[in-house]
Scaffold this motif. Sequence first.
Motif, short mmCIF file in Angstrom:
data_model
loop_
_atom_site.label_atom_id
_atom_site.label_comp_id
_atom_site.label_asym_id
_atom_site.label_seq_id
_atom_site.Cartn_x
_atom_site.Cartn_y
_atom_site.Cartn_z
N MET A 73 60.35 -54.21 12.02
CA MET A 73 59.53 -53.32 11.19
C MET A 73 58.38 -52.73 12.00
O MET A 73 57.95 -51.60 11.75
CB MET A 73 59.02 -54.07 9.97
CG MET A 73 60.12 -54.40 8.97
SD MET A 73 59.56 -55.40 7.57
CE MET A 73 58.58 -54.21 6.64
N LEU A 74 57.86 -53.50 12.95
CA LEU A 74 56.74 -53.01 13.76
C LEU A 74 57.21 -52.36 15.05
O LEU A 74 56.39 -51.98 15.89
CB LEU A 74 55.78 -54.16 14.07
CG LEU A 74 55.05 -54.76 12.88
CD1 LEU A 74 54.19 -55.95 13.32
CD2 LEU A 74 54.17 -53.71 12.21
N ASP A 86 51.03 -60.72 10.60
CA ASP A 86 52.03 -59.65 10.61
C ASP A 86 53.34 -60.12 9.98
O ASP A 86 54.03 -59.35 9.29
CB ASP A 86 52.28 -59.15 12.03
CG ASP A 86 51.14 -58.28 12.54
OD1 ASP A 86 50.40 -57.71 11.71
OD2 ASP A 86 50.98 -58.18 13.77
N ASP A 89 52.82 -60.11 6.30
CA ASP A 89 52.79 -58.73 5.84
C ASP A 89 54.21 -58.16 5.72
O ASP A 89 54.56 -57.53 4.72
CB ASP A 89 51.96 -57.89 6.81
CG ASP A 89 52.02 -56.42 6.48
OD1 ASP A 89 51.39 -56.01 5.49
OD2 ASP A 89 52.70 -55.67 7.20
N ALA A 90 55.03 -58.40 6.74
CA ALA A 90 56.38 -57.84 6.75
C ALA A 90 57.23 -58.46 5.64
O ALA A 90 57.93 -57.75 4.91
CB ALA A 90 57.03 -58.07 8.11
N GLU A 93 56.13 -57.17 2.30
CA GLU A 93 56.53 -55.79 2.01
C GLU A 93 58.01 -55.70 1.64
O GLU A 93 58.38 -54.95 0.73
CB GLU A 93 56.22 -54.88 3.20
CG GLU A 93 56.51 -53.41 2.96
CD GLU A 93 55.71 -52.79 1.80
OE1 GLU A 93 54.74 -53.41 1.33
OE2 GLU A 93 56.09 -51.69 1.35
N ALA B 11 53.09 -53.10 8.28
CA ALA B 11 54.45 -52.76 8.69
C ALA B 11 54.88 -51.43 8.08
O ALA B 11 55.48 -50.58 8.75
CB ALA B 11 55.40 -53.87 8.28
N ARG B 14 53.22 -48.57 9.72
CA ARG B 14 53.85 -48.32 11.01
C ARG B 14 55.13 -47.49 10.83
O ARG B 14 55.39 -46.56 11.60
CB ARG B 14 54.16 -49.65 11.70
CG ARG B 14 55.05 -49.57 12.94
CD ARG B 14 54.36 -48.82 14.08
NE ARG B 14 55.23 -48.69 15.24
CZ ARG B 14 56.23 -47.82 15.34
NH1 ARG B 14 56.51 -47.00 14.35
NH2 ARG B 14 56.95 -47.76 16.44
#
Lengths: 161, 129
Positions: A73-74, A86, A89-90, A93, B11, B14
């Motif tokens: 994702m990043l 992170d 967060d991913a 989401e 994310a 991004r």
Amino acid sequence: MSVDALAAVTADDLWGITGAVWESVVRVPVARVDHAFNLDAALTGAVTIRGGWAGLVTFTCPRPAAEDVTRRMLALPDGAPVAADDVADAIGEITNVVGGQVKALCPGDNRLGLPSVATGLVATGTLPVCRLGVEWEGHVARVAVWRSATEVTDPEGRKDR
Amino acid sequence: MRALVIDDSRAMRRIVGGILVDLGFEVVHAGDGSEALGVLEAGPLPDLACVDWNMPVMDGLTFVTRVRDRREWRDVTLMMVTTESEQSQIVRALAAGAHEYLIKPFTPDALRDKLLLLGLLPEPAEVRA
């Protein structure tokens, strides 16, 4: 709760949603599998649905799988270190996007909560509606929809009545 | 062209920002509606704001309403980019002043098509035989 409400979301619905999320957000081919149901020491993202239908959508995977999703994702290279924030967060989401699509299938006027991510597996106080496993490049994860028994409890133990 | 991407997920910022950069936009980010209002106050104004709905501190619908209350920000094009997919939600956002609505998950082509509709990208050149 009516039979219609219980059957609001099927595993096939969930697969359609999850496959689309994987294609656009994670951007790697994914397959539906039936063996992703023993995920000890996993991370779980959870988001509540409240309103005409009360329940929870969860996304559960082992930490290496969560880190792989995060890198994709990043747009980070394979093996690049990822921060715990992170990863949360991913996973949050992905849970949020799947949850929003599930919400649209549920009867009544509903609201989606903000996603939470914690170590552990299943929320208590809920009953399973449907679940499925997904597999990509050696990683597995589980996506599940739960309905409230009497209340919804997220993985961190907060209760929404 | 300058775009402001508002989403509480780094994310997702991004992903959306990456597509916009590939389309030639200069991209700035905000993690919620309140932070995004600060970006607008500080200037320069973006041509486009991509706005998530469900965010802590200030949600996207409130942000859209606040922007539409300010005449000096009326030229900012507002596009909801959200997992809220019910028709009633789309109607609410458009009534509040959003110009377009894109449902997550989406493909890069879907975002490009919305920007074409909004006139924020040049029409692709016709292919001649």
